[in-house]
Design an enzyme around this catalytic site. Sequence first.
Site, PDB file in Angstrom:
ATOM      1  N   ARG A  49       0.847  -1.184   0.000  1.00  0.00           N
ATOM      2  CA  ARG A  49       0.000   0.000   0.000  1.00  0.00           C
ATOM      3  C   ARG A  49       0.884   1.234   0.000  1.00  0.00           C
ATOM      4  O   ARG A  49       1.960   1.224   0.588  1.00  0.00           O
ATOM      5  CB  ARG A  49      -0.840   0.047   1.288  1.00  0.00           C
ATOM      6  CG  ARG A  49      -2.003  -0.888   1.300  1.00  0.00           C
ATOM      7  CD  ARG A  49      -2.791  -0.863   2.620  1.00  0.00           C
ATOM      8  NE  ARG A  49      -2.133  -0.180   3.727  1.00  0.00           N
ATOM      9  CZ  ARG A  49      -2.542   0.974   4.237  1.00  0.00           C
ATOM     10  NH1 ARG A  49      -3.593   1.586   3.742  1.00  0.00           N
ATOM     11  NH2 ARG A  49      -1.895   1.517   5.250  1.00  0.00           N
ATOM     12  N   ARG A 109      -3.769  10.536   0.711  1.00  0.00           N
ATOM     13  CA  ARG A 109      -4.787  11.253   1.476  1.00  0.00           C
ATOM     14  C   ARG A 109      -5.276  12.448   0.668  1.00  0.00           C
ATOM     15  O   ARG A 109      -4.466  13.285   0.289  1.00  0.00           O
ATOM     16  CB  ARG A 109      -4.107  11.777   2.729  1.00  0.00           C
ATOM     17  CG  ARG A 109      -4.844  11.547   3.986  1.00  0.00           C
ATOM     18  CD  ARG A 109      -4.042  12.132   5.109  1.00  0.00           C
ATOM     19  NE  ARG A 109      -3.589  11.110   6.020  1.00  0.00           N
ATOM     20  CZ  ARG A 109      -2.673  11.334   6.956  1.00  0.00           C
ATOM     21  NH1 ARG A 109      -2.109  12.515   7.068  1.00  0.00           N
ATOM     22  NH2 ARG A 109      -2.329  10.376   7.767  1.00  0.00           N
ATOM     23  N   ARG A 138      18.055  -6.166   8.422  1.00  0.00           N
ATOM     24  CA  ARG A 138      18.501  -5.004   7.663  1.00  0.00           C
ATOM     25  C   ARG A 138      19.041  -4.021   8.684  1.00  0.00           C
ATOM     26  O   ARG A 138      18.557  -3.949   9.807  1.00  0.00           O
ATOM     27  CB  ARG A 138      17.348  -4.380   6.889  1.00  0.00           C
ATOM     28  CG  ARG A 138      17.098  -5.085   5.566  1.00  0.00           C
ATOM     29  CD  ARG A 138      16.241  -4.236   4.658  1.00  0.00           C
ATOM     30  NE  ARG A 138      14.973  -3.864   5.235  1.00  0.00           N
ATOM     31  CZ  ARG A 138      14.541  -2.616   5.357  1.00  0.00           C
ATOM     32  NH1 ARG A 138      15.270  -1.611   4.958  1.00  0.00           N
ATOM     33  NH2 ARG A 138      13.356  -2.371   5.877  1.00  0.00           N
ATOM     34  N   ARG A 148      17.771   9.778   5.074  1.00  0.00           N
ATOM     35  CA  ARG A 148      17.073  10.779   5.877  1.00  0.00           C
ATOM     36  C   ARG A 148      18.071  11.611   6.663  1.00  0.00           C
ATOM     37  O   ARG A 148      19.174  11.152   6.963  1.00  0.00           O
ATOM     38  CB  ARG A 148      16.169  10.123   6.929  1.00  0.00           C
ATOM     39  CG  ARG A 148      15.228   9.096   6.419  1.00  0.00           C
ATOM     40  CD  ARG A 148      14.070   8.891   7.373  1.00  0.00           C
ATOM     41  NE  ARG A 148      14.448   8.228   8.628  1.00  0.00           N
ATOM     42  CZ  ARG A 148      13.583   7.958   9.594  1.00  0.00           C
ATOM     43  NH1 ARG A 148      12.306   8.299   9.457  1.00  0.00           N
ATOM     44  NH2 ARG A 148      13.981   7.355  10.707  1.00  0.00           N
ATOM     45  N   GLU A 170      21.104   9.218   7.951  1.00  0.00           N
ATOM     46  CA  GLU A 170      20.782   7.789   8.032  1.00  0.00           C
ATOM     47  C   GLU A 170      21.139   7.113   6.713  1.00  0.00           C
ATOM     48  O   GLU A 170      20.579   7.458   5.677  1.00  0.00           O
ATOM     49  CB  GLU A 170      19.275   7.678   8.291  1.00  0.00           C
ATOM     50  CG  GLU A 170      18.869   6.476   9.079  1.00  0.00           C
ATOM     51  CD  GLU A 170      17.402   6.548   9.470  1.00  0.00           C
ATOM     52  OE1 GLU A 170      17.050   7.327  10.380  1.00  0.00           O
ATOM     53  OE2 GLU A 170      16.595   5.844   8.837  1.00  0.00           O
ATOM     54  N   TYR A 177       9.075  -7.103  13.585  1.00  0.00           N
ATOM     55  CA  TYR A 177       9.101  -5.666  13.787  1.00  0.00           C
ATOM     56  C   TYR A 177       7.948  -5.276  14.694  1.00  0.00           C
ATOM     57  O   TYR A 177       6.793  -5.572  14.400  1.00  0.00           O
ATOM     58  CB  TYR A 177       9.012  -4.885  12.458  1.00  0.00           C
ATOM     59  CG  TYR A 177       9.101  -3.415  12.765  1.00  0.00           C
ATOM     60  CD1 TYR A 177      10.338  -2.814  12.974  1.00  0.00           C
ATOM     61  CD2 TYR A 177       7.954  -2.663  12.958  1.00  0.00           C
ATOM     62  CE1 TYR A 177      10.429  -1.480  13.337  1.00  0.00           C
ATOM     63  CE2 TYR A 177       8.039  -1.322  13.339  1.00  0.00           C
ATOM     64  CZ  TYR A 177       9.285  -0.747  13.526  1.00  0.00           C
ATOM     65  OH  TYR A 177       9.368   0.562  13.910  1.00  0.00           O
ATOM     66  N   ASP A 236       6.384  -1.903  16.733  1.00  0.00           N
ATOM     67  CA  ASP A 236       6.456  -0.513  17.164  1.00  0.00           C
ATOM     68  C   ASP A 236       6.466  -0.497  18.683  1.00  0.00           C
ATOM     69  O   ASP A 236       6.134  -1.503  19.325  1.00  0.00           O
ATOM     70  CB  ASP A 236       5.248   0.273  16.626  1.00  0.00           C
ATOM     71  CG  ASP A 236       5.549   0.894  15.266  1.00  0.00           C
ATOM     72  OD1 ASP A 236       6.724   1.220  15.007  1.00  0.00           O
ATOM     73  OD2 ASP A 236       4.605   1.051  14.467  1.00  0.00           O
TER      74      ASP A 236
END
Length: 369
Positions: free
Chosen positions: A171, A175, A248, A279, A299, A347, A349
């Site tokens: 995805r 917006r 990674r 970034r 980064e 992963y 959060d």
Amino acid sequence: MKPYDYLIVGGGLFGGVFAQQATAHGKKCLVVEKRPNLGGNIYCENVEGINVHKYGAHIFHTKLEHVWRYVNRFVTFNRYTNSPIANYKGELYNMPFNMNTFHAMWGVITPEQAKKKIEEQRAEITGEPKNLEEQAISLVGKDIYEKLVRGYTEKQWGRSCRELPAFIIKRLPVRYTYDNNYFNDPHQGIPIGGYNRLVDRLFEGCDVVLDTDFLEDREKWVQKAEKVVYTGTIDSYFDYRFGELEYRSIRLENETLDTDNYQGVAVVNYTDRETPFTRIIEHKHFEFGNQPKTVISREYPSEWKLGMEPYYPVNDSHNQELYQKYAALAEKERGVLFGGRLAEYRYYDMDQVTASALRAAEREFGAIL
Ligand SMILES: Cc1cc2nc3c(=O)[nH]c(=O)nc-3n(C[C@H](O)[C@H](O)[C@H](O)COP(=O)(O)OP(=O)(O)OC[C@H]3O[C@@H](n4cnc5c(N)ncnc54)[C@H](O)[C@@H]3O)c2cc1C
């Protein structure tokens, strides 16, 4: 009788939440952490009065009400709202893709105009997308793909988007409102005073041994407690018996600058292919800092080898199968509870790992205190 009820291996968020609950239930905990500090990946280092997110930028966001209530027992969160900027060869775009992005890209003003533009460009791909490039164009059209997806993704994976499989991007949220808030969750922010405050509160009342790798002397440590909560990598616990799980990684290059404001926002993504980093994080903006200097982190995506920081699990079928083998061993391991992002090879959060540790505590103690 052993001197401790729980030996907690790893001073990250999973270990911290479990330790807080254990202590609240009157249990004694000993924490063994191989780094020189507690906090795991959310640890911040104070540089020039600025909380520098040493293991990558961390923004707390959640839709889990019980987790939000839980963390707010220990710290108050500020009103930081993540609104990153994408820099494509000097052109600036708002993220996530929204009406501000579309206006900057095409000059469109209404959602209808933006939808029309994207639909026209998406139509270029007919049939099943054969690679990541076709997949991305079929989701957001050519212009957004070229300027905002392609270079960033190629830097992350070290390969051309035409060689990458389509499923990597399922995805790409679009917006059709003028809303630059990156997250959809009802709650987000950074703990006032930094993440270390939260960490200190969670481990309150525990005995802590730092700079110590549990695996180097596991016999000695397990004798100290009735049960072990292990939050390190699962393959290392089992001596890599079936082989190494892959990760990674990223490399962070920090710099202190003699200016009070370098980029005006916490996160800027560099989306062209030529800029070697993905970034730049300017840490002070997470806490609306007004210190005279600033600290930035560039980064860089990097290949992972054993011994480097394991950041993101590679959840492809090979690694997933390998993990299942270790998970089967873990299930048989008596007196050891495996939890957190490294032991579960997934992963998480911060809110998810908090929820997971609360579930583990509830199973262990029967209630959350
Ligand atoms: C780059 C990056 C950015 C992220 N950004 C966000 C974000 O913006 N928002 C968000 O919600 N989440 C974010 N996350 C996820 C967040 O970092 C995790 O949810 C959280 O840190 C997981 O906590 P944990 O306790 O499972 O693991 P960790 O924080 O990794 O803690 C595990 C601890 O165990 C220690 N340890 C391991 N092995 C041993 C051993 N043998 N002996 C002793 N100690 C050991 C480690 O040193 C470490 O301190 C990000 C993750 C990464 C990698």
